[in-house]
Design an enzyme around this catalytic site. Structure first.
Site, mmCIF file in Angstrom:
data_model
loop_
_atom_site.group_PDB
_atom_site.id
_atom_site.type_symbol
_atom_site.label_atom_id
_atom_site.label_comp_id
_atom_site.label_asym_id
_atom_site.label_seq_id
_atom_site.Cartn_x
_atom_site.Cartn_y
_atom_site.Cartn_z
ATOM 1 N N HIS A 2 -73.975 7.124 7.381
ATOM 2 C CA HIS A 2 -74.977 7.891 6.839
ATOM 3 C C HIS A 2 -76.229 7.238 7.181
ATOM 4 C CE1 HIS A 2 -76.570 10.336 3.265
ATOM 5 N NE2 HIS A 2 -77.394 9.316 3.379
ATOM 6 N N CYS A 40 -85.517 9.390 -0.059
ATOM 7 C CA CYS A 40 -84.964 8.278 -0.952
ATOM 8 C C CYS A 40 -85.793 8.284 -2.189
ATOM 9 C CB CYS A 40 -84.491 7.131 -0.059
ATOM 10 S SG CYS A 40 -84.138 5.702 -1.348
HETATM 11 MG MG MG Z 1 -79.115 10.086 2.167
#
Ligand code: MG
Length: 317
Positions: A216, A249
């Site tokens: 990821h 994030c």
């Molecule tokens: Mg992510």
């Protein structure tokens, strides 16, 4: 659009599974809240594009993640696409109960490679998270669910800085021992470079089958596609990406989103690697959700292909 005329180089996987994370990881980290109807439509478009693994939502405390407070409502309205696995995140027993009640068949569990991150993200240490996940994984597996476990901050932590490969291996081993089906290794803040990918995957391979490892990446520093090539070269054939590059994030201000599905598909198909996902139809999904997010689509392949289409339309007119 699969580039069927190109054959993949023999040292790469011939086929890759894309785990589409736009509806959950993407939308959770966007400032604009999206209506339930629009989320369902977005997911339908992605499933119709051939996405066989879609991270749909989270059964977590709606106070903590208000963007996903409609998890039950979204789940109840998902269309059935044969062969499509819809995944929901679960953080604790309560979340698993909600997932069972909603009819979820695949769950995602989230821990990290650094205590500093898990303490802020899920309020426990890494070891405590493994202990807490054990009964969840056992119950889910006993029920025949697919269980995907993710390790955040595997290539660097916004609080603790560099992360040791040995720590990633230790957490991956701990998760694998719980009987999960897949372990996804995440570059949460987008700092990884290809050498780290080679090192982490090589260190993991003796402990779990490479077919069960996912990666990821975030494109925060422009290294996501290079990292995917490093992953391919290491034999990894499962990659997370987000249609339109949605997401970010919350602990890494200014970070761009997950690597865009369009960018990944453009590269993989150009390399002759099959995905089963139609790039043009993913683009339609991004176009749709981009309008709801006031145009926030950050995929370069998306922008280039959209521009080419507009040019072609003008020429025809
Ligand atoms: Mg992510």
């Amino acid at each position: 659009m699969e580039a069927s005329t190109v054959s993949a180089r023999p040292w790469f996987p011939q086929r890759v599974t894309i785990c589409e994370v736009g509806p959950r990881d993407g939308l959770q980290n966007e400032a604009v809240s999206v209506r339930t109807d629009d989320k369902v439509r977005y997911i339908d478009l992605l499933a119709a594009a051939g996405c066989s693994n879609i991270e749909v939502t989270s059964f977590v405390n709606p106070k903590a993640v208000p963007q996903l407070a409609d998890a039950e409502a979204v789940w109840a309205r998902l269309a059935v696409f044969p062969g499509c696995r819809y995944i929901a995140l679960v953080a604790n027993e309560r979340g698993l109960e909600r997932a069972f009640a909603a009819g979820v068949r695949a769950i995602g569990l989230f821990t990290a490679a650094s205590d500093a991150f898990t303490q802020r993200n899920i309020g426990m240490s890494v070891d405590e998270s493994l202990t807490a996940f054990a009964p969840l994984a056992a119950r889910a597996k006993a029920d025949g669910m697919y269980v995907r476990a993710s390790i955040s901050t595997a290539f660097g932590c916004p609080f603790a800085g560099p992360v040791r490969v040995a720590d990633v291996v230790r957490v991956a081993q701990g998760l694998w021992a719980l009987g999960v089906d897949e372990v996804s290794i995440a570059d949460t803040i987008g700092v990884a470079t290809p050498n780290q990918v080679f090192d982490v995957v090589a260190a993991l391979v003796p402990h779990l089958p490479v077919q069960r490892i996912g990666l990821h990446f975030h494109d925060t520093r422009g290294t996501a596609l290079a990292n995917i090539v490093a992953g391919l070269q290491s034999g990894v054939a499962i990659y997370d990406s987000s249609a339109g590059g949605l997401g970010g994030c919350p602990f890494a201000p200014g970070a761009t989103g997950n690597v865009a599905t369009e960018d990944v598909l453009y590269m993989l198909h150009g390399m002759g690697i099959a995905t089963g996902v139609d790039l043009d139809r993913v683009r339609a999904a991004s176009r749709f959700i981009g309008e709801k997010l006031t145009g926030r689509v950050v995929s370069r392949a998306f922008a280039a292909l959209e521009a080419a289409d507009r040019r072609a339309a003008l020429t025809r007119a």
